[in-house]
Design a protein around this motif. Structure first.
Motif, PDB file in Angstrom:
ATOM      1  N   GLN A 260      16.690   3.341  -6.985  1.00 50.62           N
ATOM      2  CA  GLN A 260      15.530   2.565  -7.419  1.00 50.62           C
ATOM      3  C   GLN A 260      15.424   2.600  -8.931  1.00 50.62           C
ATOM      4  OE1 GLN A 260      11.652   3.947  -6.030  1.00 50.62           O
ATOM      5  NE2 GLN A 260      10.786   1.893  -6.139  1.00 50.62           N
ATOM      6  N   GLU A 280      13.432  -3.744 -10.322  1.00 49.74           N
ATOM      7  CA  GLU A 280      12.100  -4.352 -10.318  1.00 49.74           C
ATOM      8  C   GLU A 280      11.578  -4.389 -11.753  1.00 49.74           C
ATOM      9  OE1 GLU A 280       9.506  -2.725  -6.978  1.00 49.74           O
ATOM     10  OE2 GLU A 280      11.171  -1.283  -7.007  1.00 49.74           O
ATOM     11  N   TRP A 288       4.273   3.267 -10.580  1.00 46.56           N
ATOM     12  CA  TRP A 288       5.518   3.707  -9.932  1.00 46.56           C
ATOM     13  C   TRP A 288       5.965   5.064 -10.494  1.00 46.56           C
ATOM     14  CZ3 TRP A 288       4.327  -1.349 -10.909  1.00 46.56           C
ATOM     15  CH2 TRP A 288       4.442  -2.244  -9.855  1.00 46.56           C
ATOM     16  N   LYS A 292       6.483   8.499  -8.258  1.00 41.43           N
ATOM     17  CA  LYS A 292       7.771   9.181  -8.159  1.00 41.43           C
ATOM     18  C   LYS A 292       7.694  10.612  -8.689  1.00 41.43           C
ATOM     19  CE  LYS A 292      12.210  10.057  -9.595  1.00 41.43           C
ATOM     20  NZ  LYS A 292      12.845  10.607 -10.794  1.00 41.43           N
ATOM     21  N   VAL A 343      -0.213   2.032  -5.721  1.00 37.58           N
ATOM     22  CA  VAL A 343       0.962   1.383  -6.315  1.00 37.58           C
ATOM     23  C   VAL A 343       1.108   0.004  -5.677  1.00 37.58           C
ATOM     24  CG1 VAL A 343       3.455   1.531  -6.677  1.00 37.58           C
ATOM     25  CG2 VAL A 343       2.072   3.623  -6.635  1.00 37.58           C
ATOM     26  N   THR A 346       3.066  -0.940  -2.201  1.00 32.47           N
ATOM     27  CA  THR A 346       3.699   0.298  -1.724  1.00 32.47           C
ATOM     28  C   THR A 346       2.732   1.102  -0.875  1.00 32.47           C
ATOM     29  OG1 THR A 346       5.050   0.405  -3.734  1.00 32.47           O
ATOM     30  CG2 THR A 346       4.880   2.406  -2.422  1.00 32.47           C
ATOM     31  N   ASP A 347       3.196   1.531   0.289  1.00 28.48           N
ATOM     32  CA  ASP A 347       2.458   2.458   1.137  1.00 28.48           C
ATOM     33  C   ASP A 347       2.909   3.867   0.746  1.00 28.48           C
ATOM     34  OD1 ASP A 347       1.941   4.302   3.285  1.00 28.48           O
ATOM     35  OD2 ASP A 347       1.613   2.623   4.641  1.00 28.48           O
ATOM     36  N   LEU A 348       2.003   4.672   0.189  1.00 30.04           N
ATOM     37  CA  LEU A 348       2.383   5.975  -0.325  1.00 30.04           C
ATOM     38  C   LEU A 348       2.885   6.908   0.767  1.00 30.04           C
ATOM     39  CD1 LEU A 348      -0.408   6.629  -2.977  1.00 30.04           C
ATOM     40  CD2 LEU A 348       1.912   5.782  -3.340  1.00 30.04           C
ATOM     41  N   TYR A 351       6.335   5.893   1.492  1.00 33.08           N
ATOM     42  CA  TYR A 351       7.196   6.341   0.401  1.00 33.08           C
ATOM     43  C   TYR A 351       7.541   7.820   0.586  1.00 33.08           C
ATOM     44  CZ  TYR A 351       8.729   7.569  -4.330  1.00 33.08           C
ATOM     45  OH  TYR A 351       9.452   8.037  -5.415  1.00 33.08           O
TER      46      TYR A 351
END
Length: 487
Positions: A260, A280, A288, A292, A343, A346-348, A351
């Motif tokens: 990523q 991205e 993001w 991370k 985010v 994005t589903d945390l 993730y």
């Protein structure tokens, strides 16, 4: 039959670049040719080149340290080719990467500066490790008084640091009327573009304040979030590339199949069309980045120290340990994920599930020792900010206090079984002394202001830290994790 990797033998290798390397021209000067860069940025560029694009953005490597000479020699013997093996739990797929066309030695600063000054160079990128930015631990900002930086300030025409070389290259471009290149940090540090900008500008200010102001006003430093688990290469990996795939490669890189890159789109002089291969591009990378750093990198620390204390060697073995896995799941769910802002798209929880799957991949061979490395630099970035955010909201930090106690206990230098933990941090002697003193006085550890700031004195953190540290010494890691999991 084993095929020696080089240009002459490429036709015999199935997983070779699908483009004419002789037609590539350099557009990126990259500092720090370690495994992560070669399995990340270079892989994206190789994919783009295989689509027939980006051929004027080939990588010209630049040495950072004298120790880079060995890697440079090994890659030069292979015409700067190397193999990346992408490993899922089910399969291993090799690919020869051809995106780098030259590698300039650290000793030849003039050649590096000359390449930076070349109008063909549009981007200067960096992977020089989180600890390579001369950050003053007390202020959190660039330290222009560091001897290496001060030396470049006194001798700007003979630079030895990355930042001195970048300044010299930008100075030459300004004098020649050439627009500046973009400086793209690919290291795993919060707001990496902002951090790099400060380092370059303040290095320039030591010798030429006017140039420093010009850099601040004209040079782009996009922030980016990078992610791929990439273990170190050893004789084990060199034997695997030879025995499993028939390639004699002295510089292979083994990496997970996940990759990523989220990057702010700020490249005034142009960039390769990396969105065509999955990068991205966003206006602000901060969401993001926080996701991370806190969920993945913070999670690595959660896995690392209990596993290290229980003599677990590989990361996937740590994930197979029911106590370690349950500790990770509980701490992520209760304290880490709730401290991550939303985010976009994005589903945390999804993730995190992917993070756990990646860490459990048995093919990677990532080691617990690697995850334990350099805690004095990583903990203030990956763990302490989450503690601070939760304290500011009046929330519990019980599990994060246990993670901190586990790091302290690890730095005492001996596992629960009595095995010696070899030095694993640039500040190991200091950490070991503090960790052993903390056995009787937890404040000896929490008083390290460069790590904890004022947080170490906050009783809402200090009290559970002391409780867990005492239990770790008295009962051991397994019993302490069990107590935490029982609530």
């Amino acid at each position: 039959m084993t095929i020696r990797l080089n240009d002459a033998n490429l036709s015999q290798i199935a997983a070779k670049p699908g483009y004419d390397r002789a037609a590539l021209t350099g557009g990126i000067v990259h500092f720090g040719l370690g495994n992560f860069h070669r399995a990340h940025q270079a892989v994206y560029l190789d994919r783009l080149m295989n689509l027939g694009q980006g051929h004027d953005f080939a990588i010209i490597g630049a040495g950072v340290m004298p120790s880079d000479a060995r890697m440079r020699e090994a890659l030069a013997a292979q015409d700067n080719l190397y193999t990346v093996v992408e490993q899922s739990a089910e399969a291993s797929e090799p690919r020869v990467i051809g995106a780098m066309i030259d590698y300039l030695p650290a000793a030849d600063a003039a050649a590096i500066v000359g390449q930076l000054a070349d109008p063909a160079t549009k981007i200067a990128s960096l992977t020089i490790t989180e600890g390579g930015y001369f950050i003053d631990a007390n202020t959190g900002h660039f330290d222009p008084t560091h001897p290496a930086i001060a030396a470049d300030g006194a001798n700007p025409d003979a630079p030895k640091t990355v930042f001195g070389m970048l300044v010299a290259g930008l100075k030459a471009r300004r004098a020649e009327g050439t627009p500046p290149f973009t400086v793209m940090c690919c290291d795993n540090i919060p707001h990496n573009g902002v951090v790099t900008r400060e380092a370059v500008v303040e290095t320039a200010r030591l010798s030429d304040p006017e140039l420093a102001d010009w850099i601040a006003a004209n040079v782009a430093f996009p922030n980016g979030m990078v992610d791929r688990i990439t273990p170190a290469t050893s004789d084990r990996e060199r034997a695997m590339i030879r025995d499993d795939f028939g390639i004699a490669d002295d510089c292979p890189v083994f990496a997970e199949d996940f990759i990523q890159w989220v990057l702010e789109d700020n490249f005034p002089e142009g960039r390769p069309a990396l969105e065509e291969v999955g990068v991205e591009f966003v206006a602000d990378v901060t969401p993001w980045e926080l996701m991370k750093i806190r969920i993945l990198n913070g999670g690595h620390a959660v896995i690392a120290y209990p596993s290290g204390l229980m003599d677990i060697h590989f990361v996937h073995e740590g994930m197979e340990n029911p106590l370690v896995r349950a500790f990770l799941d509980k701490l992520e769910a209760d304290e880490i994920i709730p401290a991550v802002p939303p985010v976009p798209g994005t589903d945390l929880n999804a993730y995190y599930a992917k993070v756990a799957e990646r860490c459990a991949n048995p093919k990677i061979g990532d080691t617990i020792r690697r995850l334990c490395l350099d805690g004095s630099n990583r903990q203030p970035k990956f763990i302490v900010p989450t503690i601070n955010d939760r304290l500011a909201q009046g929330l519990s930090v019980d599990g994060l206090a246990l993670e901190s106690a586990l790091w302290c206990r690890y730095c005492a230098g001996v596992t629960d079984s009595g095995a010696v933990i070899e030095p694993n941090d640039p500040n190991w002697d200091r950490l070991t002394a503090a960790a052993n003193a903390a056995k009787a006085d937890p404040g000896a550890w929490l008083g390290m202001a460069d790590i904890y700031g004022v947080t170490g004195a906050d009783p809402r953190f200090a009290q559970p830290f002391a409780k867990w540290l005492g239990m770790l010494w008295q009962d051991g890691t397994a019993a302490t994790l069990t107590a935490y999991l029982k609530g």
